[in-house]
Write an enzyme that holds these catalytic residues in place. Structure first.
Site, PDB file in Angstrom:
ATOM      1  N   ARG A 178     -10.035 -11.444  -3.604  1.00 44.02           N
ATOM      2  CA  ARG A 178     -10.000 -10.001  -3.866  1.00 44.02           C
ATOM      3  C   ARG A 178     -10.307  -9.657  -5.330  1.00 44.02           C
ATOM      4  O   ARG A 178     -10.383  -8.493  -5.694  1.00 44.02           O
ATOM      5  CB  ARG A 178      -8.636  -9.429  -3.496  1.00 44.02           C
ATOM      6  CG  ARG A 178      -8.330  -9.506  -2.018  1.00 44.02           C
ATOM      7  CD  ARG A 178      -7.043  -8.771  -1.694  1.00 44.02           C
ATOM      8  NE  ARG A 178      -6.557  -9.111  -0.386  1.00 44.02           N
ATOM      9  CZ  ARG A 178      -6.931  -8.514   0.751  1.00 44.02           C
ATOM     10  NH1 ARG A 178      -7.801  -7.529   0.718  1.00 44.02           N
ATOM     11  NH2 ARG A 178      -6.428  -8.904   1.902  1.00 44.02           N
ATOM     12  N   HIS A 188      -8.298   1.565  -5.917  1.00 45.08           N
ATOM     13  CA  HIS A 188      -7.548   0.636  -5.061  1.00 45.08           C
ATOM     14  C   HIS A 188      -6.066   0.958  -5.194  1.00 45.08           C
ATOM     15  O   HIS A 188      -5.566   1.126  -6.307  1.00 45.08           O
ATOM     16  CB  HIS A 188      -7.799  -0.815  -5.467  1.00 45.08           C
ATOM     17  CG  HIS A 188      -9.225  -1.210  -5.315  1.00 45.08           C
ATOM     18  ND1 HIS A 188      -9.775  -1.484  -4.092  1.00 45.08           N
ATOM     19  CD2 HIS A 188     -10.216  -1.337  -6.234  1.00 45.08           C
ATOM     20  CE1 HIS A 188     -11.053  -1.775  -4.259  1.00 45.08           C
ATOM     21  NE2 HIS A 188     -11.346  -1.682  -5.549  1.00 45.08           N
ATOM     22  N   LEU A 189      -5.389   1.027  -4.075  1.00 46.85           N
ATOM     23  CA  LEU A 189      -3.954   1.294  -4.079  1.00 46.85           C
ATOM     24  C   LEU A 189      -3.179   0.146  -4.719  1.00 46.85           C
ATOM     25  O   LEU A 189      -2.255   0.361  -5.495  1.00 46.85           O
ATOM     26  CB  LEU A 189      -3.456   1.522  -2.652  1.00 46.85           C
ATOM     27  CG  LEU A 189      -3.960   2.802  -1.983  1.00 46.85           C
ATOM     28  CD1 LEU A 189      -3.821   2.708  -0.477  1.00 46.85           C
ATOM     29  CD2 LEU A 189      -3.206   3.993  -2.522  1.00 46.85           C
ATOM     30  N   SER A 190      -3.544  -1.074  -4.357  1.00 43.68           N
ATOM     31  CA  SER A 190      -2.847  -2.249  -4.882  1.00 43.68           C
ATOM     32  C   SER A 190      -3.616  -2.804  -6.078  1.00 43.68           C
ATOM     33  O   SER A 190      -4.788  -2.475  -6.295  1.00 43.68           O
ATOM     34  CB  SER A 190      -2.714  -3.323  -3.801  1.00 43.68           C
ATOM     35  OG  SER A 190      -3.984  -3.853  -3.470  1.00 43.68           O
ATOM     36  N   ASP A 245     -25.778  -1.043  -3.230  1.00 44.45           N
ATOM     37  CA  ASP A 245     -27.160  -0.576  -3.267  1.00 44.45           C
ATOM     38  C   ASP A 245     -27.268   0.914  -2.944  1.00 44.45           C
ATOM     39  O   ASP A 245     -28.079   1.626  -3.545  1.00 44.45           O
ATOM     40  CB  ASP A 245     -28.025  -1.395  -2.312  1.00 44.45           C
ATOM     41  CG  ASP A 245     -28.281  -2.810  -2.812  1.00 44.45           C
ATOM     42  OD1 ASP A 245     -27.977  -3.102  -3.991  1.00 44.45           O
ATOM     43  OD2 ASP A 245     -28.781  -3.628  -2.018  1.00 44.45           O
ATOM     44  N   HIS A 269     -15.282  -6.459  -1.741  1.00 43.55           N
ATOM     45  CA  HIS A 269     -15.532  -7.873  -1.998  1.00 43.55           C
ATOM     46  C   HIS A 269     -16.705  -8.433  -1.200  1.00 43.55           C
ATOM     47  O   HIS A 269     -17.027  -9.611  -1.341  1.00 43.55           O
ATOM     48  CB  HIS A 269     -14.274  -8.678  -1.683  1.00 43.55           C
ATOM     49  CG  HIS A 269     -13.018  -7.945  -2.027  1.00 43.55           C
ATOM     50  ND1 HIS A 269     -12.643  -7.687  -3.330  1.00 43.55           N
ATOM     51  CD2 HIS A 269     -12.079  -7.359  -1.242  1.00 43.55           C
ATOM     52  CE1 HIS A 269     -11.514  -6.988  -3.320  1.00 43.55           C
ATOM     53  NE2 HIS A 269     -11.159  -6.773  -2.076  1.00 43.55           N
ATOM     54  N   ASN A 295     -12.628   4.389  -2.310  1.00 45.29           N
ATOM     55  CA  ASN A 295     -11.764   3.236  -2.091  1.00 45.29           C
ATOM     56  C   ASN A 295     -12.482   2.405  -1.034  1.00 45.29           C
ATOM     57  O   ASN A 295     -12.356   2.676   0.159  1.00 45.29           O
ATOM     58  CB  ASN A 295     -10.373   3.644  -1.616  1.00 45.29           C
ATOM     59  CG  ASN A 295      -9.459   2.438  -1.460  1.00 45.29           C
ATOM     60  OD1 ASN A 295      -9.917   1.310  -1.342  1.00 45.29           O
ATOM     61  ND2 ASN A 295      -8.151   2.679  -1.441  1.00 45.29           N
ATOM     62  N   TYR A 348       0.794  -1.227   0.000  1.00 49.68           N
ATOM     63  CA  TYR A 348       0.000   0.000   0.000  1.00 49.68           C
ATOM     64  C   TYR A 348       0.829   1.280   0.000  1.00 49.68           C
ATOM     65  O   TYR A 348       0.265   2.366  -0.067  1.00 49.68           O
ATOM     66  CB  TYR A 348      -0.944   0.009   1.211  1.00 49.68           C
ATOM     67  CG  TYR A 348      -1.867  -1.176   1.232  1.00 49.68           C
ATOM     68  CD1 TYR A 348      -2.872  -1.307   0.285  1.00 49.68           C
ATOM     69  CD2 TYR A 348      -1.724  -2.175   2.185  1.00 49.68           C
ATOM     70  CE1 TYR A 348      -3.722  -2.399   0.289  1.00 49.68           C
ATOM     71  CE2 TYR A 348      -2.575  -3.273   2.202  1.00 49.68           C
ATOM     72  CZ  TYR A 348      -3.567  -3.378   1.249  1.00 49.68           C
ATOM     73  OH  TYR A 348      -4.404  -4.456   1.259  1.00 49.68           O
TER      74      TYR A 348
END
EC number: 4.2.1.10
Length: 149
Positions: free
Chosen positions: A114, A103-105, A90, A83, A77, A26
């Site tokens: 993931r 997402h950082l990664s 919703d 997940h 994020n 991260y």
């Protein structure tokens, strides 16, 4: 001068631990450092950026609901909620505010659980694997899209 657009940035669980949590995945920047960079960029772009980080799903949902009618775009994020959270999905569908998932990664290069996102198919776009710069790319993309509308 009034800001042209209102953008909401939501950060999900454990992102308050950036800088110390698995820096090899991260990065070493803290969430506060990322937020400061984004604030400078938002100011230069002439947009208002409001940040929220929460480890609680219901708080993120409440912020999405509160954004209805006064927010032009959402950057999110969702972290681990990516997940698992049909409820976040919703909420985003309910308010119909365009959003970009960040997402950082690179979640697709990580554990199989993931690889699935409950948000990606309803997002304007997804940015993953580019570290903290991904937030800046998302902000620029949001402003570009808003300027075209």
């Amino acid at each position: 001068m009034a800001d042209k657009f209102n953008i909401l940035l939501l950060n999900g669980p454990n992102l308050n631990m950036l800088g110390v949590r698995e820096p090899e995945k991260y990065g070493t920047l803290t969430l506060a450092q990322i937020a400061a960079r984004l604030d400078r960029r938002a100011q230069a772009l002439g947009v208002s950026l409001h940040h929220i980080q929460s480890n609680a799903e219901h708080e993120l949902i409440a912020q999405i609901h509160a954004a209805f009618g006064n927010t032009d775009f959402i950057l999110v994020n969702p972290a681990a909620f990516t997940h698992t959270s049909v409820a976040l999905r919703d909420a985003l569908l309910a308010v119909q505010i365009p959003f970009i998932e960040i997402h950082l990664s690179n979640v697709h290069a990580r554990e199989p659980f993931r690889h699935h996102s409950y948000l990606s198919d309803i997002a304007v776009g997804v940015i993953c694997g580019l570290g903290a710069e991904g937030y800046e790319y998302a902000l620029q993309a949001a402003v570009n899209r808003l300027n075209k509308s």
